[in-house]
Design a protein around this motif. Structure first.
Motif, PDB file in Angstrom:
ATOM      1  N   THR A 174     173.782  90.225  63.243  1.00  0.00           N
ATOM      2  CA  THR A 174     173.717  89.967  64.827  1.00  0.00           C
ATOM      3  C   THR A 174     174.476  88.776  65.224  1.00  0.00           C
ATOM      4  OG1 THR A 174     171.461  90.805  64.631  1.00  0.00           O
ATOM      5  CG2 THR A 174     172.039  89.488  66.438  1.00  0.00           C
ATOM      6  N   VAL A 175     175.338  89.060  66.156  1.00  0.00           N
ATOM      7  CA  VAL A 175     176.134  88.080  66.672  1.00  0.00           C
ATOM      8  C   VAL A 175     175.563  87.688  68.172  1.00  0.00           C
ATOM      9  CG1 VAL A 175     178.828  87.544  67.404  1.00  0.00           C
ATOM     10  CG2 VAL A 175     178.252  89.033  65.368  1.00  0.00           C
ATOM     11  N   VAL A 176     175.749  86.207  68.253  1.00  0.00           N
ATOM     12  CA  VAL A 176     175.087  85.857  69.556  1.00  0.00           C
ATOM     13  C   VAL A 176     176.467  85.229  70.594  1.00  0.00           C
ATOM     14  CG1 VAL A 176     173.756  84.044  70.656  1.00  0.00           C
ATOM     15  CG2 VAL A 176     173.318  85.045  68.344  1.00  0.00           C
ATOM     16  N   SER A 221     170.883  76.819  78.260  1.00  0.00           N
ATOM     17  CA  SER A 221     169.684  76.359  77.347  1.00  0.00           C
ATOM     18  C   SER A 221     168.840  77.371  77.571  1.00  0.00           C
ATOM     19  CB  SER A 221     169.112  74.985  77.777  1.00  0.00           C
ATOM     20  OG  SER A 221     168.560  75.060  79.285  1.00  0.00           O
ATOM     21  N   LEU A 222     168.799  78.481  78.414  1.00  0.00           N
ATOM     22  CA  LEU A 222     167.940  79.548  78.458  1.00  0.00           C
ATOM     23  C   LEU A 222     168.487  80.814  77.596  1.00  0.00           C
ATOM     24  CD1 LEU A 222     167.924  79.371  82.632  1.00  0.00           C
ATOM     25  CD2 LEU A 222     166.176  78.715  80.955  1.00  0.00           C
ATOM     26  N   LEU A 223     167.487  81.660  77.296  1.00  0.00           N
ATOM     27  CA  LEU A 223     167.985  82.530  76.402  1.00  0.00           C
ATOM     28  C   LEU A 223     168.656  83.820  77.157  1.00  0.00           C
ATOM     29  CD1 LEU A 223     164.518  83.096  74.276  1.00  0.00           C
ATOM     30  CD2 LEU A 223     166.844  82.204  73.599  1.00  0.00           C
ATOM     31  N   GLY A 224     168.218  84.070  78.267  1.00  0.00           N
ATOM     32  CA  GLY A 224     169.144  84.745  79.204  1.00  0.00           C
ATOM     33  C   GLY A 224     170.550  84.628  79.356  1.00  0.00           C
ATOM     34  N   SER A 225     171.044  83.693  79.049  1.00  0.00           N
ATOM     35  CA  SER A 225     172.423  83.405  79.033  1.00  0.00           C
ATOM     36  C   SER A 225     173.224  83.736  77.912  1.00  0.00           C
ATOM     37  CB  SER A 225     172.602  81.790  79.214  1.00  0.00           C
ATOM     38  OG  SER A 225     171.738  81.216  80.275  1.00  0.00           O
ATOM     39  N   TYR A 226     172.575  84.342  76.881  1.00  0.00           N
ATOM     40  CA  TYR A 226     173.298  84.966  75.627  1.00  0.00           C
ATOM     41  C   TYR A 226     172.867  86.515  75.470  1.00  0.00           C
ATOM     42  CZ  TYR A 226     173.332  80.077  74.703  1.00  0.00           C
ATOM     43  OH  TYR A 226     173.811  78.689  74.782  1.00  0.00           O
ATOM     44  N   ARG A 227     173.875  87.145  74.860  1.00  0.00           N
ATOM     45  CA  ARG A 227     173.800  88.380  74.627  1.00  0.00           C
ATOM     46  C   ARG A 227     174.067  88.830  73.102  1.00  0.00           C
ATOM     47  NH1 ARG A 227     178.448  92.581  75.880  1.00  0.00           N
ATOM     48  NH2 ARG A 227     179.670  90.571  75.589  1.00  0.00           N
TER      49      ARG A 227
END
Length: 118
Positions: free
Chosen positions: A69-71, A81-87
């Motif tokens: 899994t690549v972030v 700092s929010l998780l929604g900023s990453y895929r």
């Protein structure tokens, strides 16, 4: 219980491979979709035999369960700092992807046939 044959037809695997998008990231097995499409002409019968064997014997190899899994961060986000900023992108073995598509089709057809979703 549904009585589903574990035999996978060569035509179905060929169809699945042809439907793969060319410009996707490398999978865990490092095989490009474009390369797999060209090689499929030669290897599709062997893939069908392998897949049929796995279904019939109910064996799942450890290597088929592995993935990476690549972030990646999403551009133009104000707060990283929010998780929604990453895929998250998951890289899996190509044979697993083909087998999952086949299983999904079997389940979908059974659901339609037995009217499980209505």
């Amino acid at each position: 219980m549904l009585n589903i044959s574990p035999t996978i037809l060569t035509e179905k695997i060929s169809k699945f491979i042809r439907s793969l998008l060319n410009k996707k990231a490398l999978r865990l097995d490092s095989i490009l979709n474009k390369v797999l499409k060209v090689a499929a002409l030669v290897i599709v019968k062997n893939l069908a035999k392998i897949a049929s064997y796995y279904f019939a014997s109910r064996i799942i190899l450890k290597s088929l369960k592995e993935f990476i899994t690549v972030v990646l961060y999403k551009e133009r986000k104000k707060d990283y700092s929010l998780l929604g900023s990453y895929r998250l992108i998951t890289l899996k073995n190509m044979l697993v992807k083909v087998l999952k598509k086949h299983i999904a089709n079997i389940i979908s057809k059974a659901a339609e046939e037995y009217r499980l979703l209505f």
